[in-house]
Design an enzyme around this catalytic site. Structure first.
Site, mmCIF file in Angstrom:
data_model
loop_
_atom_site.group_PDB
_atom_site.id
_atom_site.type_symbol
_atom_site.label_atom_id
_atom_site.label_comp_id
_atom_site.label_asym_id
_atom_site.label_seq_id
_atom_site.Cartn_x
_atom_site.Cartn_y
_atom_site.Cartn_z
ATOM 1 N N ARG A 69 0.810 -1.219 0.000
ATOM 2 C CA ARG A 69 0.000 0.000 0.000
ATOM 3 C C ARG A 69 0.847 1.275 0.000
ATOM 4 O O ARG A 69 0.338 2.369 -0.249
ATOM 5 C CB ARG A 69 -0.994 -0.018 1.159
ATOM 6 C CG ARG A 69 -2.130 0.952 0.927
ATOM 7 C CD ARG A 69 -3.339 0.867 1.865
ATOM 8 N NE ARG A 69 -3.347 -0.181 2.833
ATOM 9 C CZ ARG A 69 -2.778 -0.106 4.041
ATOM 10 N NH1 ARG A 69 -2.128 0.981 4.405
ATOM 11 N NH2 ARG A 69 -2.858 -1.124 4.875
ATOM 12 N N TYR A 123 -16.455 20.967 -10.458
ATOM 13 C CA TYR A 123 -16.897 19.676 -11.010
ATOM 14 C C TYR A 123 -18.003 19.097 -10.126
ATOM 15 O O TYR A 123 -17.876 19.094 -8.897
ATOM 16 C CB TYR A 123 -15.667 18.775 -11.016
ATOM 17 C CG TYR A 123 -15.801 17.423 -11.604
ATOM 18 C CD1 TYR A 123 -16.193 17.244 -12.925
ATOM 19 C CD2 TYR A 123 -15.480 16.293 -10.847
ATOM 20 C CE1 TYR A 123 -16.271 15.973 -13.468
ATOM 21 C CE2 TYR A 123 -15.550 15.026 -11.390
ATOM 22 C CZ TYR A 123 -15.954 14.866 -12.700
ATOM 23 O OH TYR A 123 -16.026 13.612 -13.228
ATOM 24 N N ASP A 195 -8.303 22.145 -8.689
ATOM 25 C CA ASP A 195 -8.483 21.072 -9.667
ATOM 26 C C ASP A 195 -7.886 21.576 -10.979
ATOM 27 O O ASP A 195 -8.439 22.458 -11.628
ATOM 28 C CB ASP A 195 -9.977 20.765 -9.810
ATOM 29 C CG ASP A 195 -10.263 19.602 -10.753
ATOM 30 O OD1 ASP A 195 -9.431 19.330 -11.647
ATOM 31 O OD2 ASP A 195 -11.337 18.985 -10.609
HETATM 32 C C1 LIG Z 1 -13.205 13.966 -14.833
HETATM 33 C C2 LIG Z 1 -12.883 15.054 -13.878
HETATM 34 C C3 LIG Z 1 -12.543 14.760 -12.558
HETATM 35 C C4 LIG Z 1 -12.630 13.378 -11.977
HETATM 36 O O1 LIG Z 1 -11.850 12.418 -12.540
HETATM 37 P P1 LIG Z 1 -12.255 10.877 -12.446
HETATM 38 O O2 LIG Z 1 -10.962 10.204 -12.735
HETATM 39 O O3 LIG Z 1 -13.330 10.661 -13.465
HETATM 40 O O4 LIG Z 1 -12.736 10.610 -11.058
HETATM 41 C C5 LIG Z 1 -12.216 15.813 -11.723
HETATM 42 N N1 LIG Z 1 -12.215 17.076 -12.157
HETATM 43 C C6 LIG Z 1 -12.531 17.392 -13.416
HETATM 44 C C7 LIG Z 1 -12.505 18.818 -13.825
HETATM 45 C C8 LIG Z 1 -12.879 16.396 -14.305
HETATM 46 O O5 LIG Z 1 -13.251 16.720 -15.547
#
Ligand SMILES: *Cc1c(COP(=O)(O)O)cnc(C)c1O
Length: 404
Positions: A69, A123, A195
């Site tokens: 892990r 998101y 993000d």
């Molecule tokens: C797709 C996406 C995520 C999440 O990613 P996953 O791997 O699908 O969980 C997070 N932030 C944004 C802006 C995204 O487009």
């Protein structure tokens, strides 16, 4: 005695240009002796030579092979490669999805009684986590206008512990004033997370702009081939121990096979992104001049309200943007999208193939109102010839316009 593999500090690549760095990052000594890529180390159990050796491992569980892990050279190579792309980074942790990266990074920095401020353009799954899990933990969320900049100061309370940014925002592509917000946050002792999936560290380097944790859905551009789910969070040295602790305590690890796929994607990220950026811009400009289109939601276009901020902070764009139609409803978008030859209809983005999505805004805004004339389409531009994509969209728009 077996030679135990230690995790050596990665080489300093900070003087290298991005393309060169993408080739060398994460290929440190010990990860891949004699081959180009690190082997896929499938392991749960690492064997210790003796009880004393095990004790030494206990004292420094991240110093080398310890237990599955904690990762193995395949995952470490990817972590180090991502860290090398973010000036100001202390380290990176990997997650089984982008959403797991966002939720774990948030859990690393909040406690019961705290409040988090989240951009209203976040998101949707990020919102769902905050509104459900954080709320049940006694952490409140307030959403803020993505365009408020230094005005964030008026929202910060003693219990505010974190601000989550996303720029451009999901679905509607608002650009945030990251340095203004992080300057206020730093002065008030509030952690900033972002993000950064749209831009990747190749187009925006958030830690250099004052963010504390930079998150990516590697599922999108780093994976790049629509065959991988993964997320990453890269933290400043000051925040790294909290991020690591939350990651271990929540039990996150990615498979070495997936880490190898992500590393493979990372090596070609710049060439894919350059091509997707150029094609997306050509298509966005073409759409801007189309009679059926009200506006194009792409921050690299001068008409975009966030264009000046984008130009100041970003070094380029990527292949994802939206456009708003003048007429019609979301229910009528089938006429435009169903018979496209080169665009699949589907979620996710950042792969080699183009995608189109009828955007659904329900439940995606709390404090900002949207006044779009018609429905929104989101496009993820892939590696096809842009002229083919434009011809396909032209035919789709002609079918759509015939409705009215
Ligand atoms: C797709 C996406 C995520 C999440 O990613 P996953 O791997 O699908 O969980 C997070 N932030 C944004 C802006 C995204 O487009």
């Amino acid at each position: 005695m077996t030679k135990r593999l230690r995790r050596a500090p990665p080489a300093d690549l900070s003087g290298q240009a991005t393309g060169t760095r993408l080739v060398h990052a994460g290929r440190g000594p010990g990860f891949a002796d004699g081959v180009v890529n690190p082997p896929v180390w499938r392991a749960s159990t690492m064997l210790f030579d003796s009880c004393a050796d095990l004790e030494a491992g206990n004292a420094a569980p991240d110093g080398g092979l310890y237990y599955g892990r904690r990762g193995s050279p395949t995952q470490w190579a990817l972590e180090d490669a991502l860290t090398a792309l973010e000036p100001g980074a202390g380290g990176t942790k990997l997650f089984p999805s982008g959403v797991a990266a966002i939720t774990t990074a948030l859990l690393a920095v909040v406690k019961t009684g705290d409040e988090v401020l989240i951009t209203d353009s976040a998101y949707e799954p990020t919102r769902l986590f905050a509104n459900d899990i954080l709320r049940r933990m006694g952490v409140t969320t307030r959403y803020f206008d993505p365009q408020l900049g230094a005005g964030i100061a008026a929202l910060i309370r003693p219990e505010t512990s974190a601000i989550l940014l996303e720029s451009p925002g999901s679905l509607t592509f608002e650009i945030q004033d990251i340095p203004e917000i992080t300057a206020v946050a730093r002065a008030r002792g509030v952690v900033t997370l972002i993000d950064n999936t749209w831009a990747t560290p190749l187009r925006l380097q958030p830690l250099a702009l004052g963010c504390d944790i930079s998150i990516q859905a590697l599922t999108k551009y780093v994976g790049g081939h629509s065959d991988l789910m993964m997320g990453s969070a890269t933290a400043t040295p000051a925040l790294l121990s909290r991020l690591k602790a939350a990651t271990y305590r929540l039990g996150h690890i990615v498979s070495p096979d997936d880490a190898a796929l992500a590393l493979r994607g990372l090596r070609t990220l710049q060439v894919r992104l350059d091509r997707q950026e150029a094609s997306a811009l050509a298509i966005a400009r073409w759409l801007e001049g189309h009679d059926a289109v009200d506006r194009v939601l792409h921050p690299a276009l001068p008409a975009h309200p966030g264009h000046a901020l984008w130009q100041r902070d970003f070094t380029g764009s990527s292949g994802l943007f939206g456009f708003v139609l003048k007429r019609g409803t979301r229910q009528q978008l089938g006429m435009l999208l169903d018979d496209l030859d080169h665009f699949g209809i589907g979620f996710s983005w950042g792969g080699f193939e183009s995608l189109a999505l009828p955007v659904k805004m329900d439940g995606c805004r709390s404090v900002t109102s949207l006044d779009f004339s018609g429905p929104i389409v989101r496009l993820s531009i892939g590696l096809e010839d842009p002229a083919d994509l434009i011809a396909d969209l032209a035919a789709g728009l002609a079918r759509y316009e015939a409705l009215f």
